[in-house]
Design an enzyme around this catalytic site. Sequence first.
Site, PDB file in Angstrom:
ATOM      1  N   GLY A 247       6.515  -3.563   5.512  1.00  0.00           N
ATOM      2  CA  GLY A 247       5.938  -2.480   6.301  1.00  0.00           C
ATOM      3  C   GLY A 247       4.444  -2.434   6.092  1.00  0.00           C
TER       4      GLY A 247
ATOM      5  N   GLN B  44      -3.837   1.298   5.991  1.00  0.00           N
ATOM      6  CA  GLN B  44      -4.012   0.187   5.036  1.00  0.00           C
ATOM      7  C   GLN B  44      -4.968  -0.879   5.543  1.00  0.00           C
ATOM      8  OE1 GLN B  44       0.494  -0.242   4.456  1.00  0.00           O
ATOM      9  NE2 GLN B  44      -0.324  -0.994   2.532  1.00  0.00           N
TER      10      GLN B  44
ATOM     11  N   CYS C  49       3.707  -2.047  -3.100  1.00  0.00           N
ATOM     12  CA  CYS C  49       2.870  -1.791  -1.931  1.00  0.00           C
ATOM     13  C   CYS C  49       1.762  -2.841  -1.866  1.00  0.00           C
ATOM     14  CB  CYS C  49       2.252  -0.396  -2.053  1.00  0.00           C
ATOM     15  SG  CYS C  49       1.125   0.025  -0.729  1.00  0.00           S
ATOM     16  N   LEU C  50       1.475  -3.333  -0.672  1.00  0.00           N
ATOM     17  CA  LEU C  50       0.422  -4.340  -0.513  1.00  0.00           C
ATOM     18  C   LEU C  50      -0.938  -3.788  -0.933  1.00  0.00           C
ATOM     19  CD1 LEU C  50       1.441  -5.819   2.967  1.00  0.00           C
ATOM     20  CD2 LEU C  50       1.881  -6.796   0.710  1.00  0.00           C
TER      21      LEU C  50
ATOM     22  N   HIS D 170       7.715   5.713   2.649  1.00  0.00           N
ATOM     23  CA  HIS D 170       6.541   5.053   2.079  1.00  0.00           C
ATOM     24  C   HIS D 170       5.437   4.896   3.140  1.00  0.00           C
ATOM     25  CE1 HIS D 170       4.796   1.801  -0.670  1.00  0.00           C
ATOM     26  NE2 HIS D 170       4.121   1.636   0.450  1.00  0.00           N
ATOM     27  N   GLU D 171       5.824   4.433   4.330  1.00  0.00           N
ATOM     28  CA  GLU D 171       4.810   4.191   5.372  1.00  0.00           C
ATOM     29  C   GLU D 171       4.239   5.504   5.907  1.00  0.00           C
ATOM     30  OE1 GLU D 171       3.695   1.323   5.466  1.00  0.00           O
ATOM     31  OE2 GLU D 171       5.372   0.360   4.438  1.00  0.00           O
TER      32      GLU D 171
ATOM     33  N   HIS E 230       1.645   6.798   3.677  1.00  0.00           N
ATOM     34  CA  HIS E 230       0.350   6.132   3.884  1.00  0.00           C
ATOM     35  C   HIS E 230      -0.466   6.861   4.948  1.00  0.00           C
ATOM     36  CE1 HIS E 230       0.116   2.560   1.435  1.00  0.00           C
ATOM     37  NE2 HIS E 230       1.272   2.102   1.831  1.00  0.00           N
TER      38      HIS E 230
HETATM   39 NI    NI Z   1       2.464   0.570   1.035  1.00  0.00          NI
END
Ligand code: NI
Length: 176
Positions: A47, A52, A96-97, A138-139, A142
Site C-alpha cells: 500500500g 508518502q 512501512c516504506l 495504516h493507509e 497516513h
Molecule cells: Ni506506511
Amino acid sequence: MLLEVLQFPDPALRVKAEPFKPGDVDESVRELAESMAETMYEEPGIGLAATQVGVAKRLVVMDLDWKEDGERRPRVLLNPEIVEREGEAVSEEEGCLSVPDFNADVERDARVRVVARTLDWEEVEFDVTGLESFCFQHEIDHLDGVLFIDRISRLKRDLYVRRRKKLLRREREETG
Ligand code: NI
C-alpha cells in the site's frame, strides 16, 4: 514514473491530506495514481498513500494479492474513510516504506467498513478483516499524518527514533 518515497522524520509525512471534490479528478490525478502504483510495486509494498510521496491529497493505492512477477491489479481509492470499526486485533510485524528498518506489533481494529471513491468517482465500500483491514487503517492513518510508530509504546518508539537519528547523522557525516 517512479516517485521518491519520503522517510521518517520527513515533516511532509505529518501533513493532513485534503479530500478530493467531485470534478477534481483530472489527468494529473490519474498520472499520480499510476506513478504511485508503479512505485509501490517497485519498492515493493502492499500500500502507498499520497502523503508518502509528498502530495497532501486523500489518495491511496493498495494491492494485497500481488506476488512478484504476478499480475498487477492496484486498487486506487480517493477519500477512503472508515465509517464503522469493531473489535480489537494486533497486526503482527507491521512495517512501512516510510519507516525504514523497523517492524512492530500494532493494536488495530479487527474489522472496519470503509467507503471511498474510485477515479471514476464511483462510491465503493469494503467490509474487511485481517490484513486487509490493517492495510486500510495504516493507509488512512497516513492521510491524517499518522505513522504506525505513533501507535506503539513510547519506549519502543523512542528506541527506534534514536536509532534512526543516529543512522541519519552518520549518513550525513559520511557524505560530508
Ligand atoms: Ni506506511
